[in-house]
Design an enzyme around this catalytic site. Structure first.
Site, short mmCIF file in Angstrom:
data_model
loop_
_atom_site.label_atom_id
_atom_site.label_comp_id
_atom_site.label_asym_id
_atom_site.label_seq_id
_atom_site.Cartn_x
_atom_site.Cartn_y
_atom_site.Cartn_z
N ASP A 67 -47.75 69.66 2.01
CA ASP A 67 -46.85 68.78 1.27
C ASP A 67 -46.23 69.47 0.07
O ASP A 67 -46.61 70.59 -0.31
CB ASP A 67 -47.60 67.52 0.82
CG ASP A 67 -49.00 67.83 0.29
OD1 ASP A 67 -49.25 68.99 -0.10
OD2 ASP A 67 -49.84 66.92 0.28
N ASN A 136 -58.13 57.94 -3.54
CA ASN A 136 -57.77 56.72 -2.80
C ASN A 136 -57.82 56.94 -1.29
O ASN A 136 -57.39 56.10 -0.52
CB ASN A 136 -56.39 56.23 -3.22
CG ASN A 136 -55.30 57.26 -2.89
OD1 ASN A 136 -55.57 58.31 -2.30
ND2 ASN A 136 -54.06 56.96 -3.26
N HIS A 138 -56.27 59.40 0.39
CA HIS A 138 -55.13 60.03 1.05
C HIS A 138 -55.49 61.43 1.55
O HIS A 138 -56.35 62.11 1.00
CB HIS A 138 -53.88 60.04 0.15
CG HIS A 138 -53.90 61.00 -0.99
ND1 HIS A 138 -53.26 60.76 -2.18
CD2 HIS A 138 -54.47 62.24 -1.13
CE1 HIS A 138 -53.45 61.80 -2.99
NE2 HIS A 138 -54.18 62.70 -2.38
N GLU A 143 -50.51 58.09 1.82
CA GLU A 143 -51.17 57.15 0.92
C GLU A 143 -51.65 55.90 1.68
O GLU A 143 -51.10 55.58 2.74
CB GLU A 143 -50.17 56.71 -0.17
CG GLU A 143 -49.60 57.85 -1.00
CD GLU A 143 -50.58 58.37 -2.06
OE1 GLU A 143 -51.79 58.46 -1.78
OE2 GLU A 143 -50.13 58.69 -3.16
C1 F6R Z 1 -52.64 68.63 -1.67
C2 F6R Z 1 -52.83 67.36 -1.00
C3 F6R Z 1 -53.66 66.29 -1.57
C4 F6R Z 1 -54.93 66.78 -2.25
C5 F6R Z 1 -55.74 65.61 -2.81
C6 F6R Z 1 -56.96 66.10 -3.55
O1 F6R Z 1 -51.84 69.48 -0.90
O2 F6R Z 1 -52.28 67.17 0.01
O3 F6R Z 1 -54.01 65.40 -0.54
O4 F6R Z 1 -55.69 67.49 -1.33
O5 F6R Z 1 -54.94 64.87 -3.69
O6 F6R Z 1 -56.57 66.79 -4.69
P1 F6R Z 1 -57.67 67.55 -5.61
O7 F6R Z 1 -58.18 68.66 -4.78
O8 F6R Z 1 -56.88 68.06 -6.77
O9 F6R Z 1 -58.68 66.55 -5.95
#
Ligand code: F6R
Length: 532
Positions: A67, A136, A138, A143
Protein backbone atom coordinates in the site's frame (compact mmCIF):
# COMPACT_ATOMS: atom_id res chain seq x y z
CA UNK A 1 -2.96 -20.72 10.61
CA UNK A 2 0.33 -21.72 12.19
CA UNK A 3 1.66 -19.64 15.06
CA UNK A 4 5.28 -18.95 15.88
CA UNK A 5 5.40 -17.52 19.37
CA UNK A 6 8.55 -15.49 20.06
CA UNK A 7 9.96 -14.24 23.34
CA UNK A 8 10.40 -10.70 22.05
CA UNK A 9 10.56 -8.39 19.05
CA UNK A 10 14.14 -9.30 18.23
CA UNK A 11 13.33 -12.99 17.98
CA UNK A 12 10.23 -12.18 15.92
CA UNK A 13 12.36 -10.16 13.48
CA UNK A 14 14.92 -12.96 13.28
CA UNK A 15 12.29 -15.65 12.58
CA UNK A 16 10.56 -13.54 9.93
CA UNK A 17 13.86 -12.66 8.24
CA UNK A 18 14.74 -16.37 8.23
CA UNK A 19 11.54 -17.21 6.35
CA UNK A 20 12.10 -14.42 3.80
CA UNK A 21 15.73 -15.46 3.33
CA UNK A 22 14.71 -19.11 2.75
CA UNK A 23 12.20 -17.99 0.15
CA UNK A 24 14.85 -15.95 -1.68
CA UNK A 25 17.36 -18.81 -1.53
CA UNK A 26 14.84 -21.35 -2.82
CA UNK A 27 13.64 -19.10 -5.62
CA UNK A 28 16.11 -16.30 -6.34
CA UNK A 29 13.67 -14.48 -8.68
CA UNK A 30 10.74 -14.79 -6.28
CA UNK A 31 8.10 -12.12 -5.85
CA UNK A 32 7.90 -10.67 -2.35
CA UNK A 33 4.87 -8.79 -1.08
CA UNK A 34 6.25 -6.15 1.30
CA UNK A 35 4.72 -4.20 4.16
CA UNK A 36 5.63 -0.96 5.90
CA UNK A 37 4.82 0.23 9.43
CA UNK A 38 6.98 -0.21 12.50
CA UNK A 39 6.64 -4.00 12.86
CA UNK A 40 8.72 -5.20 9.86
CA UNK A 41 11.59 -2.74 10.47
CA UNK A 42 13.53 -5.23 12.64
CA UNK A 43 13.07 -7.93 9.99
CA UNK A 44 14.32 -5.56 7.26
CA UNK A 45 17.38 -4.76 9.40
CA UNK A 46 18.14 -8.47 9.77
CA UNK A 47 17.76 -9.02 6.01
CA UNK A 48 20.11 -6.09 5.31
CA UNK A 49 22.61 -7.61 7.73
CA UNK A 50 22.37 -11.01 6.02
CA UNK A 51 22.94 -9.35 2.67
CA UNK A 52 25.96 -7.50 4.07
CA UNK A 53 27.39 -10.79 5.34
CA UNK A 54 27.02 -12.32 1.88
CA UNK A 55 24.32 -14.75 3.03
CA UNK A 56 21.59 -13.64 0.66
CA UNK A 57 21.35 -12.18 -2.86
CA UNK A 58 18.39 -9.99 -3.85
CA UNK A 59 19.58 -9.21 -7.40
CA UNK A 60 16.76 -11.13 -9.07
CA UNK A 61 14.05 -10.57 -6.46
CA UNK A 62 10.93 -8.66 -7.46
CA UNK A 63 8.70 -6.90 -4.97
CA UNK A 64 5.26 -5.38 -4.63
CA UNK A 65 4.36 -3.25 -1.65
CA UNK A 66 1.00 -3.63 -0.04
CA UNK A 67 0.00 0.00 0.00
CA UNK A 68 0.79 3.71 -0.12
CA UNK A 69 -0.90 6.79 1.32
CA UNK A 70 -2.93 8.86 -1.10
CA UNK A 71 -2.21 11.49 -2.11
CA UNK A 72 1.45 11.71 -1.17
CA UNK A 73 4.65 12.76 -2.94
CA UNK A 74 7.26 10.04 -3.29
CA UNK A 75 9.86 12.27 -1.66
CA UNK A 76 7.64 12.99 1.37
CA UNK A 77 9.46 11.73 4.50
CA UNK A 78 6.43 9.63 5.41
CA UNK A 79 5.69 8.09 2.00
CA UNK A 80 6.05 4.34 1.85
CA UNK A 81 8.33 4.98 -1.10
CA UNK A 82 10.78 6.77 1.24
CA UNK A 83 10.19 4.15 3.96
CA UNK A 84 11.16 1.24 1.70
CA UNK A 85 14.21 3.03 0.34
CA UNK A 86 15.47 3.92 3.82
CA UNK A 87 14.63 0.65 5.58
CA UNK A 88 15.48 -1.90 2.93
CA UNK A 89 16.06 -1.08 -0.73
CA UNK A 90 19.12 1.16 -0.18
CA UNK A 91 20.71 -1.51 2.02
CA UNK A 92 20.43 -4.53 -0.30
CA UNK A 93 21.16 -5.28 -3.97
CA UNK A 94 17.56 -5.37 -5.19
CA UNK A 95 17.15 -3.81 -8.65
CA UNK A 96 15.02 -0.65 -8.19
CA UNK A 97 13.26 -1.52 -11.47
CA UNK A 98 12.02 -4.71 -9.85
CA UNK A 99 10.43 -2.91 -6.89
CA UNK A 100 6.83 -1.70 -7.05
CA UNK A 101 4.85 0.55 -4.74
CA UNK A 102 1.41 2.00 -5.58
CA UNK A 103 1.96 5.52 -6.90
CA UNK A 104 0.61 8.00 -4.38
CA UNK A 105 1.25 10.86 -6.84
CA UNK A 106 -1.13 9.59 -9.52
CA UNK A 107 -4.09 11.75 -10.52
CA UNK A 108 -5.90 8.66 -11.75
CA UNK A 109 -6.02 6.29 -8.77
CA UNK A 110 -8.47 3.91 -10.46
CA UNK A 111 -6.13 3.31 -13.43
CA UNK A 112 -3.16 3.05 -11.04
CA UNK A 113 -4.92 0.32 -9.03
CA UNK A 114 -5.94 -1.64 -12.14
CA UNK A 115 -2.43 -1.43 -13.53
CA UNK A 116 -0.91 -2.49 -10.17
CA UNK A 117 -3.14 -5.54 -10.04
CA UNK A 118 -2.19 -6.40 -13.64
CA UNK A 119 1.53 -6.10 -12.89
CA UNK A 120 1.24 -8.46 -9.91
CA UNK A 121 -0.51 -11.06 -12.10
CA UNK A 122 2.07 -10.63 -14.89
CA UNK A 123 4.88 -11.23 -12.40
CA UNK A 124 3.41 -14.71 -11.74
CA UNK A 125 1.88 -13.65 -8.41
CA UNK A 126 3.35 -13.04 -4.96
CA UNK A 127 5.32 -15.98 -3.57
CA UNK A 128 5.62 -14.67 -0.02
CA UNK A 129 3.47 -11.88 1.37
CA UNK A 130 4.59 -10.08 4.53
CA UNK A 131 1.83 -8.44 6.55
CA UNK A 132 1.50 -6.35 9.67
CA UNK A 133 -1.82 -5.98 11.46
CA UNK A 134 -3.57 -2.78 12.51
CA UNK A 135 -5.02 -2.44 16.00
CA UNK A 136 -8.42 -2.47 14.29
CA UNK A 137 -7.62 -5.69 12.43
CA UNK A 138 -6.74 -4.15 9.08
CA UNK A 139 -4.26 -5.85 6.77
CA UNK A 140 -2.79 -3.61 4.12
CA UNK A 141 -5.25 -0.74 4.36
CA UNK A 142 -8.29 -3.00 4.18
CA UNK A 143 -10.17 -1.34 6.99
CA UNK A 144 -13.03 -2.95 8.95
CA UNK A 145 -16.23 -2.55 6.94
CA UNK A 146 -19.52 -4.27 6.15
CA UNK A 147 -17.94 -5.62 2.98
CA UNK A 148 -14.34 -5.77 1.86
CA UNK A 149 -12.84 -4.88 -1.48
CA UNK A 150 -11.22 -7.69 -3.39
CA UNK A 151 -8.58 -6.02 -5.50
CA UNK A 152 -6.18 -3.07 -5.34
CA UNK A 153 -8.25 0.01 -4.71
CA UNK A 154 -8.39 3.53 -3.25
CA UNK A 155 -9.72 3.49 0.28
CA UNK A 156 -10.56 5.88 3.10
CA UNK A 157 -8.53 5.38 6.27
CA UNK A 158 -10.48 4.99 9.48
CA UNK A 159 -10.12 7.31 12.46
CA UNK A 160 -8.32 4.50 14.32
CA UNK A 161 -5.68 4.08 11.60
CA UNK A 162 -5.16 7.83 11.17
CA UNK A 163 -4.66 8.11 14.93
CA UNK A 164 -2.30 5.12 15.07
CA UNK A 165 -0.23 6.44 12.16
CA UNK A 166 -0.16 10.05 13.36
CA UNK A 167 2.86 9.00 15.48
CA UNK A 168 4.92 9.16 12.27
CA UNK A 169 3.65 12.67 11.31
CA UNK A 170 3.84 16.06 13.02
CA UNK A 171 0.10 16.07 13.61
CA UNK A 172 -3.13 14.19 12.99
CA UNK A 173 -4.01 16.70 10.23
CA UNK A 174 -0.88 15.84 8.28
CA UNK A 175 -1.79 12.15 7.97
CA UNK A 176 -3.26 11.48 4.48
CA UNK A 177 -6.85 10.35 4.87
CA UNK A 178 -6.81 7.87 2.00
CA UNK A 179 -4.58 5.13 0.67
CA UNK A 180 -4.05 2.86 -2.30
CA UNK A 181 -4.00 -0.73 -1.11
CA UNK A 182 -3.97 -4.29 -2.36
CA UNK A 183 -7.40 -5.83 -1.76
CA UNK A 184 -8.20 -8.89 0.33
CA UNK A 185 -8.21 -11.17 -2.74
CA UNK A 186 -4.89 -9.73 -3.90
CA UNK A 187 -3.40 -10.58 -0.51
CA UNK A 188 -5.01 -14.02 -0.36
CA UNK A 189 -3.71 -14.93 -3.81
CA UNK A 190 -0.13 -14.93 -2.43
CA UNK A 191 1.25 -18.46 -2.20
CA UNK A 192 2.46 -18.01 1.35
CA UNK A 193 1.75 -15.31 3.95
CA UNK A 194 3.51 -14.30 7.14
CA UNK A 195 1.68 -11.97 9.49
CA UNK A 196 3.78 -10.13 12.08
CA UNK A 197 2.36 -8.82 15.36
CA UNK A 198 4.40 -7.25 18.13
CA UNK A 199 3.62 -5.49 21.41
CA UNK A 200 0.76 -5.39 23.90
CA UNK A 201 -1.13 -2.85 21.74
CA UNK A 202 -1.81 -5.72 19.31
CA UNK A 203 -2.97 -8.24 21.91
CA UNK A 204 -6.69 -7.48 21.57
CA UNK A 205 -6.66 -7.83 17.81
CA UNK A 206 -4.49 -10.96 17.92
CA UNK A 207 -6.98 -12.54 20.34
CA UNK A 208 -9.83 -11.55 17.98
CA UNK A 209 -7.96 -12.96 15.03
CA UNK A 210 -7.40 -16.28 16.78
CA UNK A 211 -10.78 -16.61 18.47
CA UNK A 212 -13.33 -14.96 16.18
CA UNK A 213 -15.00 -16.49 13.16
CA UNK A 214 -14.18 -14.97 9.75
CA UNK A 215 -15.77 -11.52 9.65
CA UNK A 216 -15.28 -8.24 7.83
CA UNK A 217 -15.04 -6.18 11.05
CA UNK A 218 -11.67 -7.82 11.68
CA UNK A 219 -10.32 -8.06 8.11
CA UNK A 220 -7.32 -10.15 9.24
CA UNK A 221 -9.73 -13.03 10.02
CA UNK A 222 -9.99 -13.46 6.22
CA UNK A 223 -6.52 -14.97 6.42
CA UNK A 224 -8.12 -18.05 7.96
CA UNK A 225 -9.31 -19.00 4.48
CA UNK A 226 -5.71 -19.23 3.22
CA UNK A 227 -3.93 -22.59 3.49
CA UNK A 228 -0.46 -21.27 4.27
CA UNK A 229 -0.40 -18.43 6.79
CA UNK A 230 2.06 -18.13 9.66
CA UNK A 231 1.36 -15.68 12.45
CA UNK A 232 4.67 -14.66 14.00
CA UNK A 233 4.06 -12.80 17.21
CA UNK A 234 5.87 -11.93 20.39
CA UNK A 235 4.57 -12.73 23.84
CA UNK A 236 3.21 -9.24 24.42
CA UNK A 237 1.05 -9.39 21.32
CA UNK A 238 -0.03 -12.92 22.15
CA UNK A 239 -0.80 -12.39 25.82
CA UNK A 240 -1.31 -8.66 26.33
CA UNK A 241 -1.71 -7.21 29.81
CA UNK A 242 -1.91 -9.87 32.49
CA UNK A 243 -3.01 -9.93 36.09
CA UNK A 244 -1.18 -12.18 38.53
CA UNK A 245 -2.72 -13.11 41.90
CA UNK A 246 -0.83 -14.82 44.71
CA UNK A 247 -3.06 -16.20 47.47
CA UNK A 248 -1.07 -16.35 50.69
CA UNK A 249 -2.09 -17.30 54.22
CA UNK A 250 -2.13 -13.65 55.36
CA UNK A 251 -2.39 -11.54 52.19
CA UNK A 252 -3.49 -11.89 48.60
CA UNK A 253 -1.12 -10.05 46.28
CA UNK A 254 -1.96 -8.64 42.86
CA UNK A 255 0.41 -7.61 40.04
CA UNK A 256 -0.37 -6.21 36.60
CA UNK A 257 2.27 -7.05 34.02
CA UNK A 258 2.65 -5.77 30.49
CA UNK A 259 5.56 -7.30 28.62
CA UNK A 260 8.38 -7.24 31.14
CA UNK A 261 7.00 -4.15 32.82
CA UNK A 262 5.22 -4.27 36.17
CA UNK A 263 2.42 -1.72 35.90
CA UNK A 264 0.69 -2.04 39.25
CA UNK A 265 0.83 -3.90 42.56
CA UNK A 266 -1.63 -4.21 45.41
CA UNK A 267 -2.69 -6.56 48.17
CA UNK A 268 -5.73 -7.40 50.28
CA UNK A 269 -6.19 -9.47 53.44
CA UNK A 270 -6.85 -13.20 53.09
CA UNK A 271 -10.33 -14.07 54.34
CA UNK A 272 -10.95 -17.29 56.26
CA UNK A 273 -13.58 -18.89 54.02
CA UNK A 274 -13.38 -19.94 50.38
CA UNK A 275 -16.33 -17.64 49.52
CA UNK A 276 -14.65 -14.78 51.34
CA UNK A 277 -11.42 -15.29 49.39
CA UNK A 278 -13.23 -15.45 46.03
CA UNK A 279 -15.22 -12.35 46.93
CA UNK A 280 -12.11 -10.37 47.94
CA UNK A 281 -10.24 -11.41 44.79
CA UNK A 282 -13.21 -10.56 42.56
CA UNK A 283 -13.58 -7.12 44.15
CA UNK A 284 -9.92 -6.15 43.75
CA UNK A 285 -9.43 -7.81 40.34
CA UNK A 286 -12.54 -6.19 38.86
CA UNK A 287 -11.38 -2.79 40.05
CA UNK A 288 -7.96 -3.46 38.46
CA UNK A 289 -9.79 -4.50 35.28
CA UNK A 290 -11.37 -1.05 35.13
CA UNK A 291 -7.94 0.58 35.03
CA UNK A 292 -6.08 -1.86 32.81
CA UNK A 293 -6.96 -3.73 29.66
CA UNK A 294 -6.41 -7.14 31.30
CA UNK A 295 -6.48 -10.09 28.91
CA UNK A 296 -5.81 -13.00 31.25
CA UNK A 297 -5.42 -13.87 34.89
CA UNK A 298 -2.96 -16.24 36.56
CA UNK A 299 -3.41 -17.40 40.14
CA UNK A 300 -0.90 -18.95 42.52
CA UNK A 301 -2.21 -20.85 45.52
CA UNK A 302 -0.66 -23.13 48.12
CA UNK A 303 -1.69 -26.73 47.74
CA UNK A 304 -1.98 -29.49 45.23
CA UNK A 305 -3.76 -28.82 41.96
CA UNK A 306 -5.23 -31.80 40.14
CA UNK A 307 -7.28 -31.23 36.98
CA UNK A 308 -7.83 -27.64 38.03
CA UNK A 309 -9.08 -28.64 41.51
CA UNK A 310 -7.20 -27.14 44.43
CA UNK A 311 -6.74 -28.81 47.79
CA UNK A 312 -4.73 -26.93 50.37
CA UNK A 313 -3.97 -27.53 54.03
CA UNK A 314 -3.25 -23.84 54.63
CA UNK A 315 -6.32 -22.39 52.92
CA UNK A 316 -10.02 -23.35 52.92
CA UNK A 317 -9.79 -25.13 49.54
CA UNK A 318 -10.81 -28.73 49.21
CA UNK A 319 -11.26 -29.95 45.66
CA UNK A 320 -12.12 -26.34 44.88
CA UNK A 321 -12.39 -25.41 41.21
CA UNK A 322 -10.70 -22.06 41.67
CA UNK A 323 -10.27 -21.61 37.94
CA UNK A 324 -14.01 -21.90 37.26
CA UNK A 325 -15.08 -19.82 40.27
CA UNK A 326 -12.76 -16.95 39.32
CA UNK A 327 -13.49 -17.16 35.60
CA UNK A 328 -17.19 -16.67 36.41
CA UNK A 329 -16.50 -13.64 38.62
CA UNK A 330 -13.87 -11.97 36.42
CA UNK A 331 -15.10 -12.79 32.92
CA UNK A 332 -11.51 -13.52 31.86
CA UNK A 333 -9.46 -16.64 31.16
CA UNK A 334 -7.94 -17.85 34.45
CA UNK A 335 -5.03 -20.27 34.98
CA UNK A 336 -4.19 -21.65 38.42
CA UNK A 337 -0.88 -23.13 39.57
CA UNK A 338 0.92 -23.87 42.79
CA UNK A 339 2.25 -20.72 44.50
CA UNK A 340 5.85 -21.93 44.73
CA UNK A 341 5.80 -22.75 41.02
CA UNK A 342 4.53 -19.23 40.37
CA UNK A 343 7.29 -17.73 42.53
CA UNK A 344 9.91 -19.70 40.60
CA UNK A 345 8.43 -18.45 37.33
CA UNK A 346 8.45 -14.91 38.76
CA UNK A 347 12.14 -15.30 39.57
CA UNK A 348 13.12 -16.40 36.07
CA UNK A 349 10.99 -13.73 34.42
CA UNK A 350 11.72 -10.76 36.67
CA UNK A 351 14.43 -11.69 39.17
CA UNK A 352 18.21 -11.73 39.22
CA UNK A 353 18.21 -14.99 37.23
CA UNK A 354 16.33 -13.52 34.27
CA UNK A 355 18.96 -14.64 31.78
CA UNK A 356 18.88 -18.28 32.99
CA UNK A 357 16.86 -21.08 31.41
CA UNK A 358 16.87 -23.43 34.38
CA UNK A 359 16.50 -22.53 38.03
CA UNK A 360 15.40 -24.09 41.28
CA UNK A 361 13.70 -21.82 43.79
CA UNK A 362 14.11 -22.79 47.43
CA UNK A 363 11.88 -20.98 49.85
CA UNK A 364 12.95 -21.21 53.48
CA UNK A 365 9.99 -20.48 55.75
CA UNK A 366 7.75 -22.50 58.03
CA UNK A 367 8.67 -25.39 55.75
CA UNK A 368 10.90 -25.62 52.71
CA UNK A 369 9.04 -25.02 49.48
CA UNK A 370 10.24 -24.81 45.95
CA UNK A 371 9.63 -24.57 42.27
CA UNK A 372 11.61 -26.04 39.43
CA UNK A 373 11.94 -24.27 36.10
CA UNK A 374 13.53 -26.07 33.18
CA UNK A 375 13.80 -24.41 29.77
CA UNK A 376 11.91 -21.48 31.27
CA UNK A 377 8.87 -23.68 31.92
CA UNK A 378 7.45 -24.88 35.24
CA UNK A 379 8.08 -28.61 35.78
CA UNK A 380 4.81 -30.10 36.98
CA UNK A 381 5.49 -33.79 36.90
CA UNK A 382 2.45 -35.68 38.10
CA UNK A 383 0.76 -32.58 39.61
CA UNK A 384 2.80 -32.00 42.74
CA UNK A 385 6.40 -31.96 41.60
CA UNK A 386 8.58 -29.47 43.44
CA UNK A 387 7.93 -30.67 47.01
CA UNK A 388 11.63 -30.27 47.58
CA UNK A 389 11.16 -29.84 51.34
CA UNK A 390 10.49 -33.55 51.50
CA UNK A 391 13.68 -34.88 49.97
CA UNK A 392 15.24 -37.07 52.61
CA UNK A 393 18.59 -35.91 53.90
CA UNK A 394 18.79 -38.11 57.00
CA UNK A 395 18.01 -41.80 56.61
CA UNK A 396 18.70 -43.28 60.04
CA UNK A 397 16.87 -41.73 62.96
CA UNK A 398 15.67 -38.88 60.80
CA UNK A 399 13.33 -36.30 62.31
CA UNK A 400 9.64 -37.09 61.92
CA UNK A 401 7.81 -34.99 59.34
CA UNK A 402 4.02 -34.37 59.28
CA UNK A 403 4.05 -35.79 55.73
CA UNK A 404 4.58 -39.23 57.27
CA UNK A 405 8.23 -39.66 56.33
CA UNK A 406 11.31 -39.19 58.49
CA UNK A 407 14.41 -37.14 57.71
CA UNK A 408 12.73 -34.67 55.32
CA UNK A 409 14.87 -31.67 54.41
CA UNK A 410 12.41 -29.15 55.82
CA UNK A 411 12.79 -30.69 59.29
CA UNK A 412 16.40 -29.42 59.15
CA UNK A 413 16.60 -26.48 56.74
CA UNK A 414 13.40 -24.49 57.28
CA UNK A 415 13.40 -21.33 59.37
CA UNK A 416 11.21 -23.25 61.84
CA UNK A 417 13.87 -25.96 62.16
CA UNK A 418 16.63 -23.41 62.69
CA UNK A 419 14.65 -21.76 65.50
CA UNK A 420 13.76 -25.10 67.12
CA UNK A 421 17.40 -26.23 67.05
CA UNK A 422 18.56 -22.90 68.43
CA UNK A 423 15.98 -23.05 71.23
CA UNK A 424 17.11 -26.54 72.25
CA UNK A 425 20.78 -25.50 72.19
CA UNK A 426 20.06 -22.37 74.23
CA UNK A 427 18.27 -24.42 76.91
CA UNK A 428 21.26 -26.73 77.11
CA UNK A 429 23.69 -23.79 77.35
CA UNK A 430 22.15 -21.39 79.80
CA UNK A 431 25.35 -19.37 80.09
CA UNK A 432 25.27 -18.58 76.34
CA UNK A 433 24.47 -15.23 74.73
CA UNK A 434 21.75 -17.04 72.81
CA UNK A 435 20.01 -18.11 76.01
CA UNK A 436 20.30 -14.57 77.40
CA UNK A 437 18.67 -13.11 74.30
CA UNK A 438 15.94 -15.71 74.41
CA UNK A 439 15.17 -14.98 78.04
CA UNK A 440 14.99 -11.25 77.36
CA UNK A 441 12.45 -12.04 74.64
CA UNK A 442 9.96 -13.83 76.94
CA UNK A 443 11.76 -17.20 76.48
CA UNK A 444 11.19 -17.12 72.73
CA UNK A 445 13.66 -17.14 69.90
CA UNK A 446 13.29 -15.88 66.37
CA UNK A 447 15.62 -15.84 63.36
CA UNK A 448 16.75 -12.28 64.07
CA UNK A 449 17.89 -13.12 67.62
CA UNK A 450 19.93 -16.06 66.36
CA UNK A 451 21.83 -13.76 64.00
CA UNK A 452 22.21 -11.20 66.80
CA UNK A 453 23.82 -13.89 68.97
CA UNK A 454 26.11 -14.82 66.07
CA UNK A 455 27.13 -11.16 65.72
CA UNK A 456 28.03 -11.16 69.41
CA UNK A 457 30.31 -14.19 68.86
CA UNK A 458 28.07 -16.69 70.67
CA UNK A 459 29.59 -20.19 70.34
CA UNK A 460 26.25 -21.92 70.95
CA UNK A 461 24.57 -19.95 68.16
CA UNK A 462 27.55 -20.65 65.89
CA UNK A 463 27.33 -24.41 66.43
CA UNK A 464 23.61 -24.38 65.59
CA UNK A 465 24.12 -22.15 62.59
CA UNK A 466 27.03 -24.24 61.21
CA UNK A 467 24.84 -27.33 61.41
CA UNK A 468 22.00 -25.43 59.72
CA UNK A 469 24.31 -24.42 56.86
CA UNK A 470 25.43 -28.05 56.56
CA UNK A 471 21.81 -29.19 56.26
CA UNK A 472 20.94 -26.43 53.82
CA UNK A 473 23.95 -27.23 51.66
CA UNK A 474 23.14 -30.98 51.68
CA UNK A 475 19.70 -30.41 50.16
CA UNK A 476 20.96 -27.87 47.66
CA UNK A 477 23.70 -30.28 46.52
CA UNK A 478 21.04 -32.92 45.88
CA UNK A 479 18.87 -30.51 43.91
CA UNK A 480 21.85 -29.47 41.82
CA UNK A 481 22.77 -33.09 41.17
CA UNK A 482 19.25 -33.92 40.03
CA UNK A 483 18.31 -30.85 38.03
CA UNK A 484 21.60 -29.23 37.03
CA UNK A 485 20.10 -25.72 37.21
CA UNK A 486 21.93 -22.59 36.04
CA UNK A 487 21.18 -21.13 39.47
CA UNK A 488 19.50 -21.85 42.77
CA UNK A 489 17.46 -18.96 44.14
CA UNK A 490 16.85 -18.74 47.87
CA UNK A 491 13.88 -16.88 49.31
CA UNK A 492 12.15 -16.49 52.66
CA UNK A 493 12.72 -14.60 55.90
CA UNK A 494 16.12 -16.15 56.70
CA UNK A 495 17.55 -14.91 53.40
CA UNK A 496 17.00 -11.31 54.53
CA UNK A 497 20.30 -11.86 56.40
CA UNK A 498 22.01 -11.68 52.99
CA UNK A 499 25.72 -12.41 53.05
CA UNK A 500 25.63 -13.68 56.62
CA UNK A 501 23.77 -16.67 55.20
CA UNK A 502 25.16 -16.73 51.68
CA UNK A 503 28.90 -16.56 52.42
CA UNK A 504 29.08 -19.62 54.73
CA UNK A 505 26.67 -21.51 52.48
CA UNK A 506 28.82 -20.89 49.41
CA UNK A 507 31.85 -22.05 51.34
CA UNK A 508 30.13 -25.32 52.21
CA UNK A 509 28.86 -26.07 48.70
CA UNK A 510 31.09 -28.01 46.38
CA UNK A 511 31.68 -27.03 42.78
CA UNK A 512 30.50 -23.94 41.06
CA UNK A 513 26.90 -23.68 42.12
CA UNK A 514 25.40 -20.28 41.48
CA UNK A 515 23.34 -19.28 44.50
CA UNK A 516 21.28 -16.11 44.56
CA UNK A 517 19.12 -14.54 47.20
CA UNK A 518 15.78 -13.46 45.79
CA UNK A 519 15.36 -9.75 45.33
CA UNK A 520 11.65 -10.16 44.65
CA UNK A 521 10.90 -12.23 47.76
CA UNK A 522 7.14 -12.28 48.38
CA UNK A 523 6.41 -10.32 45.17
CA UNK A 524 7.67 -13.18 42.99
CA UNK A 525 4.46 -15.21 43.33
CA UNK A 526 2.06 -12.64 41.87
CA UNK A 527 4.54 -11.71 39.12
CA UNK A 528 5.02 -15.34 38.17
CA UNK A 529 1.27 -15.99 38.30
CA UNK A 530 0.81 -13.23 35.75
CA UNK A 531 3.16 -15.10 33.42
CA UNK A 532 1.42 -18.49 33.70
C1 F6R B 1 1.67 -1.26 6.15
C2 F6R B 1 0.32 -1.79 6.29
C3 F6R B 1 -0.40 -1.76 7.57
C4 F6R B 1 0.47 -2.06 8.79
C5 F6R B 1 -0.34 -2.00 10.07
C6 F6R B 1 0.53 -2.22 11.28
O1 F6R B 1 2.14 -1.45 4.84
O2 F6R B 1 -0.21 -2.22 5.35
O3 F6R B 1 -1.43 -2.70 7.51
O4 F6R B 1 1.06 -3.30 8.63
O5 F6R B 1 -0.97 -0.77 10.19
O6 F6R B 1 1.41 -1.16 11.43
P1 F6R B 1 2.57 -1.18 12.56
O7 F6R B 1 3.50 -2.25 12.15
O8 F6R B 1 3.19 0.16 12.47
O9 F6R B 1 1.88 -1.45 13.83
Amino acid sequence: MRIILCENYDELSEKAAGIVASQVMLKPDCVLGLATGSTPVGMYNKLAEMYKNGEIDFSQVRSFNLDEYYPIKKDNDQSYYTFMRENLFSKINIDPNNTHIPNGETDNPKAECENYEKMIKQSGGVDLQILGIGQNGHIGFNEPDASLNSYTHLTKLTENTINANSRFFNSYDEVPKQALTMGISTILSAKKIILLASGASKSTVVAELLNDAINTSVPATMLKTHPDVILICDRDAYMGTKLGIDIGGTNIKFAVVEGDCVKYKSSVKTERTCEGIIEAIAKEANSIKEQFNIKKVGVGTPGIIKNGMVTSVNLPFENTNLEKLLKERLGLPVTVDNDANCAALGEIEFGTTKECDNIVLVSLGTGVGGGIIMNRQICHGNNNMGEIGHIIIQTEGGRKCPCGLCGCWEQYASATALIKDAQAAALENKESVLYGLMEKNSSRLDGKLIFEALDQGCETAKAVFDKYIFYLASGIESLVNIFGPDAVVLAGGVTKQGDKLLAPLKEKLRGNIRIEISELQSDAGALGAAML
